[in-house]
Design a protein around this motif. Structure first.
Motif, PDB file in Angstrom:
ATOM      1  N   UNK A 224     -33.717 -52.542  26.781  1.00  0.00           N
ATOM      2  CA  UNK A 224     -34.895 -53.038  27.485  1.00  0.00           C
ATOM      3  C   UNK A 224     -36.120 -53.136  26.585  1.00  0.00           C
ATOM      4  N   UNK A 225     -36.198 -52.260  25.590  1.00  0.00           N
ATOM      5  CA  UNK A 225     -37.356 -52.292  24.692  1.00  0.00           C
ATOM      6  C   UNK A 225     -37.075 -51.438  23.463  1.00  0.00           C
ATOM      7  N   UNK A 226     -37.675 -51.835  22.315  1.00  0.00           N
ATOM      8  CA  UNK A 226     -37.707 -51.005  21.110  1.00  0.00           C
ATOM      9  C   UNK A 226     -39.156 -50.537  20.969  1.00  0.00           C
ATOM     10  N   UNK A 227     -39.379 -49.244  21.220  1.00  0.00           N
ATOM     11  CA  UNK A 227     -40.743 -48.716  21.236  1.00  0.00           C
ATOM     12  C   UNK A 227     -41.220 -48.336  19.843  1.00  0.00           C
ATOM     13  N   UNK A 228     -40.342 -47.757  19.059  1.00  0.00           N
ATOM     14  CA  UNK A 228     -40.668 -47.380  17.670  1.00  0.00           C
ATOM     15  C   UNK A 228     -39.497 -47.808  16.799  1.00  0.00           C
ATOM     16  N   UNK A 229     -39.788 -48.454  15.682  1.00  0.00           N
ATOM     17  CA  UNK A 229     -38.718 -48.932  14.812  1.00  0.00           C
ATOM     18  C   UNK A 229     -39.049 -48.535  13.376  1.00  0.00           C
ATOM     19  N   UNK A 230     -38.275 -47.599  12.840  1.00  0.00           N
ATOM     20  CA  UNK A 230     -38.481 -47.159  11.469  1.00  0.00           C
ATOM     21  C   UNK A 230     -37.301 -47.522  10.589  1.00  0.00           C
ATOM     22  N   UNK A 231     -37.359 -47.099   9.343  1.00  0.00           N
ATOM     23  CA  UNK A 231     -36.279 -47.424   8.407  1.00  0.00           C
ATOM     24  C   UNK A 231     -35.016 -46.642   8.699  1.00  0.00           C
ATOM     25  N   UNK A 232     -35.167 -45.414   9.196  1.00  0.00           N
ATOM     26  CA  UNK A 232     -33.976 -44.590   9.408  1.00  0.00           C
ATOM     27  C   UNK A 232     -33.897 -44.010  10.820  1.00  0.00           C
ATOM     28  N   UNK A 233     -34.756 -44.445  11.739  1.00  0.00           N
ATOM     29  CA  UNK A 233     -34.686 -43.994  13.131  1.00  0.00           C
ATOM     30  C   UNK A 233     -35.517 -44.924  13.999  1.00  0.00           C
ATOM     31  N   UNK A 234     -35.270 -44.844  15.289  1.00  0.00           N
ATOM     32  CA  UNK A 234     -36.028 -45.675  16.221  1.00  0.00           C
ATOM     33  C   UNK A 234     -36.016 -45.014  17.601  1.00  0.00           C
ATOM     34  N   UNK A 235     -36.943 -45.455  18.451  1.00  0.00           N
ATOM     35  CA  UNK A 235     -37.005 -45.008  19.836  1.00  0.00           C
ATOM     36  C   UNK A 235     -36.812 -46.233  20.714  1.00  0.00           C
ATOM     37  N   UNK A 236     -35.770 -46.208  21.553  1.00  0.00           N
ATOM     38  CA  UNK A 236     -35.439 -47.379  22.367  1.00  0.00           C
ATOM     39  C   UNK A 236     -35.369 -46.991  23.833  1.00  0.00           C
ATOM     40  N   UNK A 237     -35.508 -48.009  24.693  1.00  0.00           N
ATOM     41  CA  UNK A 237     -35.348 -47.831  26.129  1.00  0.00           C
ATOM     42  C   UNK A 237     -34.078 -48.553  26.558  1.00  0.00           C
TER      43      UNK A 237
END
Length: 527
Positions: free
Chosen positions: A376-389
């Motif tokens: 539904x959404x990518x809230x934080x997108x980093x090189x080696x981790x992310x926060x998704x919904x």
């Protein structure tokens, strides 16, 4: 050239012969009043040709099904020399009954004496059938209307009472007592039992009015015996209202209705309602009782959910699930997924997940390959981790949690397995939840089951715990910003004003304030 009189007589004869209704003429001067004429339509209607009919009285059309009353009316009219019309059951030559509308009228001679009686016959069977069908339909509609009025009058009170008991209850025991009292005010009596999945039984918790069989435990399944137990067992198993007649003719109730209390996959128990008459549980009332069962189960689910959230004692269950949809996503993204909280602002259940060692693009590609999960959404997108919904397809764990009033504590998917921890308020709900998870997911195992204390934190304790995490500068920045209206719009005080008051630069003030806000939010979302 033919005379007018001869033409008129010919037309009259032809008209009578070809008339669409049966016409007969009887000799009124003879005691038996034999027929002297019958037209073709008479033969079509009755099956008797004129050669048979002429010389006989018309009563040969009568039989066992012919009523006396219309025949008597014709006899009286003939004796009085008058006309009449009657409807009577006659018999055709093949023995078939039909409705015959007969009109008879006298024909007089020059002296005024009745010389003949002309009769007109018409087959009105279709009309009579339609009239009778309409009468039966009208009677049925009237019976249904009366039954519905009685139903409305009877159930208005019970629906209002039960609904009020569900809405006003603050504890499950209050709800149970209010429900049976509301039912007993309309029916002979009622009792409510809680379901115990461990031994497939119901434990009677509340009784009102006349309710026989004072056993506190009711066996289900193969252990059910007797009319009431088998009715309850059937209703719990099928999820439908089950109605059974009571065998004992000495009791004030003659029928019992078992109403299951199901909310989704959760079974909360059943209600038994006793009525004095079988007519009290017709199809309309069965529908009402079904709706009442859902209302009661929804109310219990709400109370159990609240109990889970604020309860001092909870049952913690830990599962491993091999076939959970998030396991496939984690493997495809070569990542580890960890539950980070649920959100409820969408039209379907959704949750946040931290994805370690994966970018948002990798998670998106993994989800695109799995129809059971939506990104539904990518809230934080980093090189080696992310926060998704993410939203998992309907039928997943969230629906089971809602059905059992349980709460998700943790979920981690990695290495081909999902580890899930949930909390339930009661032993019975916890066991029902465990059964539902093991039944829903292939390769699922219950690896942890324990009771533990969970004490509610007072507001003073919460503030004290939060204060301990803040530095003096962070606390000072938070207090000054709040009290000075910094969080209002437009600002009543600027960041520069507050920085000057603290004797620091503006960037330092904002650093202290943001750190305090993060700790405050963490204390609320991660208690």
């Amino acid at each position: 050239m033919a005379s007018t009189e001869r033409v008129d007589e010919a037309l009259k004869t032809r008209t009578m012969d070809e008339a669409p209704v049966g016409i007969t003429i009887a000799d009124a001067t003879e005691t038996e009043m034999p027929l002297v004429y019958a037209n073709a339509a008479f033969e079509r209607i009755t099956g008797y040709p004129p050669a048979y009919a002429v010389g006989r009285n018309c009563r040969f059309l009568q039989g066992a099904g012919t009523r006396d009353a219309p025949v008597a009316r014709m006899r009286d009219a003939i004796e009085s020399g008058e006309s009449t019309t009657v409807e009577l059951r006659n018999y055709r030559r093949d023995g078939e009954l039909f409705w015959n509308e007969v009109t008879i009228a006298p024909l007089r001679d020059d002296e005024g004496a009745v010389a003949y009686y002309v009769g007109f016959q018409q087959d009105v069977t279709r009309r009579k059938r339609a009239e009778r069908a309409a009468a039966r339909r009208a009677a049925r509609i009237e019976r249904e209307r009366a039954a519905q009025e009685l139903l409305v009058e009877r159930v208005d009170g019970v629906v209002a009472n039960v609904t009020a008991a569900v809405a006003e209850a603050r504890r499950r025991s209050d709800l149970e007592r209010g429900v049976v009292e509301g039912l007993a005010s309309t029916y002979a009596g009622a009792w409510l039992g809680r379901y115990e999945p461990a031994d497939e039984t119901l434990y009677r918790r509340a009784t009102a009015g006349w309710a026989p069989d004072d056993r506190s435990v009711v066996a289900l399944g193969d252990g059910a015996e007797g009319t009431v137990e088998t009715a309850v067992s059937r209703s719990v198993a099928d999820g439908q209202v089950t109605i059974r007649a009571l065998d004992d003719g000495t009791v004030p109730a003659t029928v019992v209705a078992a109403i299951p209390l199901h909310y989704g996959d959760a079974t909360y128990g059943a209600v038994c309602v006793y009525a004095r008459s079988n007519s009290e549980f017709d199809d309309h009332e069965r529908t009402v009782l079904t709706a009442l069962g859902r209302t009661v189960a929804t109310g219990i689910n709400t109370l159990e959910s609240q109990r889970t959230l604020r309860g001092t004692e909870v049952v913690e269950l830990e599962f491993t699930v091999m076939a959970h949809p998030l396991v496939a996503v984690a493997e495809a993204a070569d990542s580890r997924l960890a539950y980070a909280g649920s959100v409820a602002d969408r039209d379907r259940p959704a949750a946040l997940f931290e994805c370690v060692e994966a970018t948002g693009e990798a998670v998106r590609a993994a989800v695109d390959a799995d129809d059971a999960v939506d990104l539904l959404a990518v809230l934080v997108d980093g090189d080696d981790s992310c926060l998704v919904e993410l939203a998992v397809a309907e039928g997943d764990l969230q629906s089971l949690l809602a059905d059992h009033g349980a709460e998700l504590s943790a979920l981690r998917a990695e290495g081909g397995v999902a580890r899930i921890t949930v909390e339930a308020a009661r032993e019975s709900l916890a066991r029902s939840m465990a059964d539902a998870v093991l039944d829903r997911f292939d390769g699922a195992d219950l690896v942890g089951y324990r009771n533990r204390e969970r004490r509610d934190e007072t507001s003073e304790e919460f503030v004290a715990r939060l204060r301990e995490t803040l530095t003096d500068r962070q606390h000072a920045a938070l207090v000054r910003a709040y009290r000075s209206g910094y969080f209002e719009w437009p600002h009543e005080a600027t960041g520069e004003d507050l920085a000057d008051a603290m004797g620091v630069c503006r960037s330092t003030f904002h650093e202290h304030l943001r750190a305090a806000q993060r700790k405050l939010i963490r204390a609320v979302l991660d208690p």
